[in-house]
Design a protein around this motif. Structure first.
Motif, short mmCIF file in Angstrom:
data_model
loop_
_atom_site.label_atom_id
_atom_site.label_comp_id
_atom_site.label_asym_id
_atom_site.label_seq_id
_atom_site.Cartn_x
_atom_site.Cartn_y
_atom_site.Cartn_z
N LYS A 84 0.79 -1.31 -0.12
CA LYS A 84 -0.32 0.02 -0.22
C LYS A 84 0.66 1.38 0.17
O LYS A 84 1.96 0.95 0.43
N ILE A 85 0.13 2.49 -0.09
CA ILE A 85 0.66 3.24 -0.62
C ILE A 85 0.23 4.32 0.65
O ILE A 85 -0.93 4.77 0.42
N CYS A 86 0.84 5.52 1.24
CA CYS A 86 0.86 6.59 2.09
C CYS A 86 1.35 7.53 2.06
O CYS A 86 2.87 7.44 2.22
N THR A 87 1.08 8.17 1.50
CA THR A 87 1.52 9.49 1.64
C THR A 87 1.14 10.83 1.77
O THR A 87 -0.42 10.97 1.93
N PHE A 88 2.32 12.02 1.98
CA PHE A 88 1.46 12.97 3.50
C PHE A 88 0.70 13.71 2.53
O PHE A 88 -0.58 14.12 2.67
N LEU A 89 1.74 14.34 1.24
CA LEU A 89 0.82 15.23 -0.06
C LEU A 89 0.22 14.65 -0.58
O LEU A 89 0.88 13.89 -1.17
N ASP A 90 -0.87 15.37 -1.50
CA ASP A 90 -1.66 14.47 -2.62
C ASP A 90 -1.31 15.28 -4.12
O ASP A 90 -2.30 16.45 -3.62
N LYS A 91 -1.10 15.48 -5.14
CA LYS A 91 -0.97 16.80 -5.88
C LYS A 91 -1.91 16.43 -7.07
O LYS A 91 -1.17 15.83 -8.11
N PRO A 92 -2.92 15.64 -6.46
CA PRO A 92 -3.27 14.49 -8.54
C PRO A 92 -3.56 15.38 -9.56
O PRO A 92 -3.62 14.50 -10.63
N SER A 93 -3.47 16.78 -9.17
CA SER A 93 -3.53 17.27 -10.83
C SER A 93 -2.57 17.46 -11.14
O SER A 93 -2.77 17.42 -12.57
N ARG A 94 -1.52 17.01 -10.66
CA ARG A 94 -0.13 16.36 -11.52
C ARG A 94 0.40 15.09 -12.55
O ARG A 94 1.19 14.69 -13.04
N ARG A 95 -0.71 14.40 -11.97
CA ARG A 95 -0.77 13.15 -12.54
C ARG A 95 -0.21 12.67 -13.88
O ARG A 95 -0.67 13.32 -14.54
N LYS A 96 1.05 12.07 -14.46
CA LYS A 96 0.79 11.61 -15.25
C LYS A 96 0.90 10.13 -15.68
O LYS A 96 0.26 9.43 -16.58
N VAL A 97 0.62 9.84 -14.80
CA VAL A 97 0.42 8.60 -14.92
C VAL A 97 -0.53 7.60 -13.49
O VAL A 97 -1.01 8.53 -13.13
N PRO A 98 -1.93 6.75 -13.81
CA PRO A 98 -3.03 6.21 -12.88
C PRO A 98 -2.87 6.29 -11.89
O PRO A 98 -3.48 4.76 -11.81
N LEU A 99 -2.25 6.50 -10.90
CA LEU A 99 -1.91 6.19 -9.60
C LEU A 99 -2.61 6.42 -8.42
O LEU A 99 -2.32 7.77 -8.48
N ARG A 100 -3.23 6.06 -7.87
CA ARG A 100 -3.67 6.26 -6.45
C ARG A 100 -3.09 5.58 -5.10
O ARG A 100 -2.78 4.64 -4.80
N ALA A 101 -2.77 7.23 -4.08
CA ALA A 101 -2.28 6.84 -3.20
C ALA A 101 -3.48 6.08 -2.03
O ALA A 101 -5.07 6.12 -1.95
#
Ligand code: IMP
Length: 178
Positions: free
Chosen positions: A123-140
Motif C-alpha cells: 500500500k501507499i501512504c503519502t503525506f501530500l497528494d497533488k492529483p492535478s499533476r498526475r502523469k500516470v493513473p496512480l492512487r495512494a
C-alpha cells in the motif's frame, strides 16, 4: 530560512493532527500484521518518524532511495534507485511512505519493483497528494492532505536540498528560484 517563505499551506498543528489520525488508522488496518514501513528517502524521513510513533504495534522500518528530480522543481521523468533495500520484502505487509505524490512516476516505478519481490500486500501512504499533476493513473491508499499545484517545502520536502527541517509546509518566494 523562514524569511524565504511566501505562504504557509499546512501549519505544524494541522500536520501533527493529521499524522496522528493516519497513524491511528494504520494501527487499526494492520492490527496483528507487523507491517514493514518503507520510507522513500530523503523526503519521507520526518513524516515516517512522526507516523511510526502514532502506530501502536510492532513494525519494521526500512528506507529506499529513488530519485526523479535533479536540483530543480521539475521531475526528470527518469527514476533511479540509488539505495537498495536491506530488508526482505517477500511475504511482508509493505507500506510505502512518501512525502508527496506528484506526477506519480516515482511511486509507479517503486510499486512495480516492490510487487516483483512478492510482498503479502503493498500500500501507499503519502503525506501530500497533488492529483492535478498526475502523469500516470496512480492512487495512494492513505493521504494526509490533497493539495493544489504548487511547489512545497518543509516537513521533509526540499528545494535544492534545503528547507526540509521546517515544521510546517509552505511555498517559497519567487525570487528564491531566480
Ligand atoms: P513524482 O515522481 O513526480 O510523483 O515525484 C515524487 C517526488 O518528487 C517526491 O518524493 C518529492 O521528492 C518530489 N516533489 C514533488 N513535488 C514536490 C514539491 O512540491 N516539493 C518538493 N519536492 C517535490
Amino acid at each position: 530560512m523562514r524569511n524565504n517563505i511566501e505562504r504557509v499551506y499546512f501549519t505544524e498543528e494541522m500536520i501533527q493532527t493529521r499524522v496522528k489520525e493516519l497513524g491511528t488508522q494504520l494501527s487499526e488496518d494492520y492490527r496483528g500484521k507487523e507491517p514493514l514501513l518503507l520510507g522513500v528517502l530523503k523526503g519521507s524521513f520526518i513524516f515516517l518518524a512522526d507516523l511510526s510513533r502514532h502506530m501502536d504495534m510492532l513494525c519494521d522500518i526500512e528506507f529506499i532511495t529513488a530519485s526523479s528530480y535533479g536540483a530543480g522543481t521539475e521531475t526528470s521523468g527518469e527514476v533511479k534507485i540509488t539505495k537498495a533495500l536491506d530488508s526482505v520484502v517477500e511475504g511482508r505487509h509493505v507500506i510505502i511512505v512518501e512525502d508527496i505524490l506528484d506526477t506519480g512516476l516515482t511511486l509507479e516505478f517503486l510499486k512495480k519493483y516492490l510487487s516483483s519481490l512478492n510482498p503479502a500486500s503493498l500500500k501507499i501512504c503519502t503525506f501530500l497528494d497533488k492529483p492535478s499533476r498526475r502523469k500516470v493513473p496512480l492512487r495512494a491508499d492513505y493521504v494526509g492532505f490533497e493539495c493544489v499545484d504548487a511547489f512545497y517545502v518543509g516537513y521533509g520536502l526540499d528545494y535544492a536540498g534545503h528547507y526540509r527541517n521546517l515544521p510546517f509546509i509552505g511555498s517559497l518566494k519567487p525570487d528564491i528560484y531566480a
